[in-house]
Design an enzyme around this catalytic site. Structure first.
Site, PDB file in Angstrom:
ATOM      1  N   HIS A   1       0.823  -1.201   0.000  1.00 28.54           N
ATOM      2  CA  HIS A   1       0.000   0.000   0.000  1.00 28.54           C
ATOM      3  C   HIS A   1       0.861   1.256   0.000  1.00 28.54           C
ATOM      4  O   HIS A   1       2.016   1.236   0.384  1.00 28.54           O
ATOM      5  CB  HIS A   1      -0.939   0.015   1.208  1.00 28.54           C
ATOM      6  CG  HIS A   1      -0.234  -0.138   2.519  1.00 28.54           C
ATOM      7  ND1 HIS A   1       0.072  -1.382   3.049  1.00 28.54           N
ATOM      8  CD2 HIS A   1       0.243   0.764   3.406  1.00 28.54           C
ATOM      9  CE1 HIS A   1       0.686  -1.223   4.207  1.00 28.54           C
ATOM     10  NE2 HIS A   1       0.819   0.069   4.448  1.00 28.54           N
TER      11      HIS A   1
ATOM     12  N   CYS B   1       0.662   2.126  13.107  1.00 27.30           N
ATOM     13  CA  CYS B   1       1.785   1.834  12.210  1.00 27.30           C
ATOM     14  C   CYS B   1       2.123   3.103  11.443  1.00 27.30           C
ATOM     15  O   CYS B   1       1.327   4.045  11.420  1.00 27.30           O
ATOM     16  CB  CYS B   1       1.444   0.696  11.256  1.00 27.30           C
ATOM     17  SG  CYS B   1       0.153   1.085  10.055  1.00 27.30           S
TER      18      CYS B   1
END
Length: 638
Positions: free
Chosen positions: A67, A177
C-alpha cells in the site's frame, strides 16, 4: 463508503502470472493503471517499494497488502490479485502469499476513503473469509463476498458494543503503524477476534490514517486489568501510569495476539511507572534515519511560528522606518523603544527570534527523550544562540541534550521505585541541564575564538579586490544561516560602515537575502518535491528574504542541511560578488528591499539583479539536487 466502492471487478485479477514479489507488484500496479486509477505509474511503484523497505506488507496467512498514499494516485482504489501456487513475499510467517490487495490512496483521499481501506484489512484476519476468496470463480463473486462481509461486520459490532461498554473492559489496547492504513487495523481486529475466542472483553484504540478512533477513556483505563500497546509509532502512554503494560511492534498484534493477551491476564506485564514523559517510542520498525528526521522535524515544527511571526514583524518595522525616515537602532531593553517601528523590532527581533534557536533545540531534545529533554535542550540552544553558534549550534544542542537525557534515564533505570517521583522533577532536569550546559560551554569556547579570529582576518584583508571580498562575504552569509560565519560577516560590514566604507555591507545584505529567497523560489519551481507544509514555509520565506532575514531558510536548512547550505552558499557568494562588481555601496545596515533605493553608490536595479540571480542559482541547484518526496513525506504533508 464501502470497500466495494474502491474494489471493483475492473481491478480484480484472479489469475496472477507473476512468480516473484517484484513481478506481482508490477502486475497489480499495472491493473490499477489500466483501470485509470494512477497519475504516474512509475512514481506509484517507487512509493510501493519505499513502503516495502520499511517492513514487509506480507502479513502472513497467505495475505499481502502492499500500500501507499502518494500524489501519484488519481483516485483511491484497491487492486486484488490471486495466485493459487503462491509467491514468496517475505511474509511475517515465512509462508507463500496467495491473496494480494494493493491499496492506492491519493493526496486527496479523505477520511471515508481511508476508513474503507482500513476495513478491508480487518476482513482478511478471518480464515473462513480468506478461504472463500481462494474458491471464488469470478471477479463479481469477489466483490460480492466483500459486500456480504461488510454487512455481517456491522451487525456484529452493533450487537457487541453496548454490553461491553456497560461493564467495562478487561483489557485495553492501542495499535498504530507508520502509514496507518493496513497494519494498524489488522492488529486491532486480530486482538479483538482472539479476545472474543478467549472470552475476554477488549477495547482497541486505533491510531491510523483517519486519526484516533475508539479513544481510551480514563475510567476505562482505571477499570482495565492491563494495557497492550502494539505499535511502531510514538504513542502517548503516560495515561497508563500504574497499569500493567505490554509493548510490542504492530506486527506482533497481528501475529501474536493471544500471547499479548495472555501476558496481561497472567500478570507477566510490568507495571508502567512513568517518568514524566508525555510519550514513549515503542518497538519502532522504522529505519534509524527516519527517527533522526522525525526528531529534527519536531524541532522545526515548533520553531517555525517564531521565525514567521518575529520575521514578519521585523520586516514591517523596517518598512515603516524606510517610509517615515526613522532610523532603527539596536534595542537592548524595553526602555529603548521610542516609536511603533521600534516596538515591532523589539517584539520580533529582541524576543521572537531570540527564542527561535532555544525552541528548535528544546523540541528536538523532547522528541528524543520526551518531556525531560525539553529543559536541557532549550538551555543548550540558548547557550548556542548567545555565543553566536547559530542554528547549527542549536542542532548540536538539541541532539546532544536528547541523548544526554536518554543516558541519564538509563543510568537511573534501577532507581528505587519509592523514589521514582524525584526523577522528572529533580534528577532529569538537574543532571540534564548541567551536563548539556557544560558540554555546550566547552563546544562554544572554540567557536567564540574562531569568530574573533575570522573578524580580525577580514579586517586585515582590506578592500583591494572588492569582487573577491564580495564573494567571500556573500558566501559567509549563506553558509550557516545565522551562525558564526553569518555573524562575522555582518559584524565586519557594520564595522566598515562606521569606518566610512559602504561596499562590504552591500555584499553582506545581498548574500543574506539569497538563502530564504532561494528556498522560497525552489518551492515554487519544484513544487512536487516539497510537502504542503514546506510550500507554505516557502511563501513566508519570500517575505523574510525580502526583508534580509536569513533565518527564513532555517526550516529548510535544519531538515536538509547539506543540500541547503551548499546551494545557499553558492548563490549567496554569487550575489555578493556581483554586488561589488557593480560597485554597489549601502549605508543602512539592514532593511532588505526597503533600503535598496537608498544605495550610496551604484545602480539600485543592478543591486536587485545581483540578489535575484543569486536566489535563482540557489533555487535551481537545490531544486535539482533535492530528493523526491518519500511515500511517508507525501502521505503526511503533500
Amino acid at each position: 463508503m464501502k470497500v466495494t466502492d474502491l474494489l471493483t471487478a475492473a481491478t480484480v485479477n484472479l489469475d496472477l502470472k507473476s512468480t516473484t514479489k517484484k513481478d506481482v507488484l508490477d502486475e497489480l500496479a499495472e491493473t490499477l493503471n489500466k483501470a485509470g486509477k494512477l497519475n504516474d505509474p512509475a512514481a506509484y511503484r517507487a512509493a510501493i517499494d519505499k513502503r516495502e523497505e520499511q517492513s514487509t506488507t506480507g502479513v502472513g496467512d497467505g495475505v499481502a497488502i502492499p500500500h501507499s498514499k502518494t500524489p501519484a494516485v488519481k483516485e483511491a482504489a484497491i487492486a486484488f490479485g490471486r495466485s493459487k501456487e503462491g509467491i514468496d513475499f517475505q511474509s511475517l510467517d515465512g509462508k507463500p502469499a496467495h491473496l494480494f490487495f494493493m491499496i492506492a490512496a491519493g493526496e486527496g483521499a479523505n477520511a471515508t476513503h481511508l476508513e474503507a481501506l482500513s476495513t478491508l484489512s480487518t476482513f482478511l484476519i478471518r480464515p473462513e473469509f480468506r478461504e472463500k476468496l481462494m474458491k471464488a470463480q469470478t471477479a463479481d463473486e469477489i466483490v460480492g463476498l466483500f459486500d456480504d462481509q461488510e454487512a455481517k461486520s456491522k451487525n456484529v459490532a452493533a450487537e457487541e458494543a453496548p454490553a461491553q461498554k456497560e461493564e467495562g473492559y478487561q483489557i485495553l489496547a492501542v495499535t498504530g503503524c507508520p502509514t496507518g492504513i493496513a497494519h494498524t487495523y489488522m492488529a486491532a481486529d486480530a486482538l479483538k477476534q482472539k479476545a472474543r475466542e478467549m472470552g475476554v472483553s477488549i477495547k482497541v484504540q486505533t491510531n491510523g490514517s483517519t486519526g484516533i478512533k475508539n479513544k481510551l477513556q480514563p475510567d476505562e483505563i482505571a477499570k482495565a486489568k492491563g494495557i497492550i500497546v502494539a505499535a511502531s509509532i510514538k504513542i502517548d502512554i503516560e495515561p497508563f501510569k500504574g497499569k500493567p503494560l505490554v509493548q510490542a511492534p504492530v506486527t506482533d498484534g497481528i501475529r501474536k495476539p493471544e500471547e499479548l493477551i495472555q501476558d496481561v491476564l497472567e500478570g507477566k506485564a510490568p507495571v508502567y511507572q512513568g517518568d514524566g514523559s508525555h510519550s514513549e517510542k515503542v518497538a519502532s520498525e522504522e529505519p534509524k534515519q527516519s527517527s533522526i528526521y522525525r526528531n529534527l522535524m519536531n524541532g522545526i515544527t515548533y520553531m517555525l511560528p517564531f521565525v514567521v511571526g518575529g520575521g514578519i514583524l521585523i520586516a514591517i518595522s523596517y518598512m515603516i522606518a524606510t517610509f517615515t525616515g526613522i532610523r532603527l537602532q539596536p534595542i537592548a531593553h524595553a526602555t529603548d523603544v521610542h516609536n511603533f517601528a521600534d516596538l515591532l523590532s523589539y517584539i520580533g527581533n529582541g524576543n521572537a527570534l531570540f527564542l527561535m534557536i532555544p525552541i528548535l533545540a528544546g523540541f528536538i531534545a523532547m522528541s528524543i527523550a520526551d518531556r525531560p529533554g525539553l529543559a536541557p535542550g532549550m538551555v543548550g540552544g540558548l547557550m548556542a544562540f548567545t555565543s553566536n553558534a547559530g542554528f547549527l549550534g542549536g542542532l548540536i544542542a538539541g541532539f546532544l541534550a536528547g541523548y544526554v537525557v536518554q543516558l541519564i534515564k538509563w543510568l537511573f533505570r534501577k532507581w528505587p521505585q519509592s523514589l521514582d517521583g524525584l526523577k522528572p522533577v529533580l534528577i532529569f532536569p538537574l543532571l540534564g541541564i548541567f551536563v548539556t550546559g557544560s558540554l555546550m560551554f566547552l563546544i562554544n569556547q572554540p567557536i567564540s575564538l574562531f569568530v574573533t579570529a575570522m573578524t580580525q582576518w577580514l579586517g586585515g584583508m582590506g578592500t583591494g579586490n572588492l569582487v573577491i571580498l564580495g564573494l567571500l562575504l556573500g558566501g559567509m552569509m549563506g553558509v550557516d544561516l545565522g551562525g558564526p560565519f553569518n555573524k562575522i560577516a555582518f559584524t565586519f560590514g557594520i564595522a566598515m560602515i562606521s569606518a566610512g566604507n559602504f561596499y562590504p555591507q552591500a555584499a553582506v545584505m545581498a548574500g543574506g537575502m539569497v538563502p530564504p529567497l532561494g528556498m522560497a523560489l525552489a518551492t515554487t519551481l519544484f513544487a512536487r518535491k516539497f510537502t504542503k507544509t514546506q510550500r507554505d514555509a516557502g511563501k513566508v520565506a519570500y517575505v523574510l528574504g525580502a526583508a534580509f532575514i536569513s533565518e527564513g531558510a532555517i526550516p529548510f536548512g535544519a531538515a536538509d542541511p547539506l543540500r541547503v547550505i551548499v546551494s545557499s552558499t553558492i548563490g549567496s557568494a554569487l550575489a555578493g560578488g556581483l554586488t561589488l562588481l557593480f560597485g554597489i555601496g549601502l549605508r543602512p545596515p539592514h532593511g532588505g528591499i526597503f533600503v535598496i533605493p537608498l544605495v550610496s553608490s551604484g545602480n539600485p536595479f543592478l543591486y536587485l539583479l545581483a540578489i535575484i540571480l543569486g536566489a535563482v542559482v540557489t533555487a535551481v541547484i537545490y531544486g535539482f539536487w533535492k530528493k523526491p518526496l518519500s511515500e511517508k513525506e507525501a502521505a503526511a504533508g503533500a
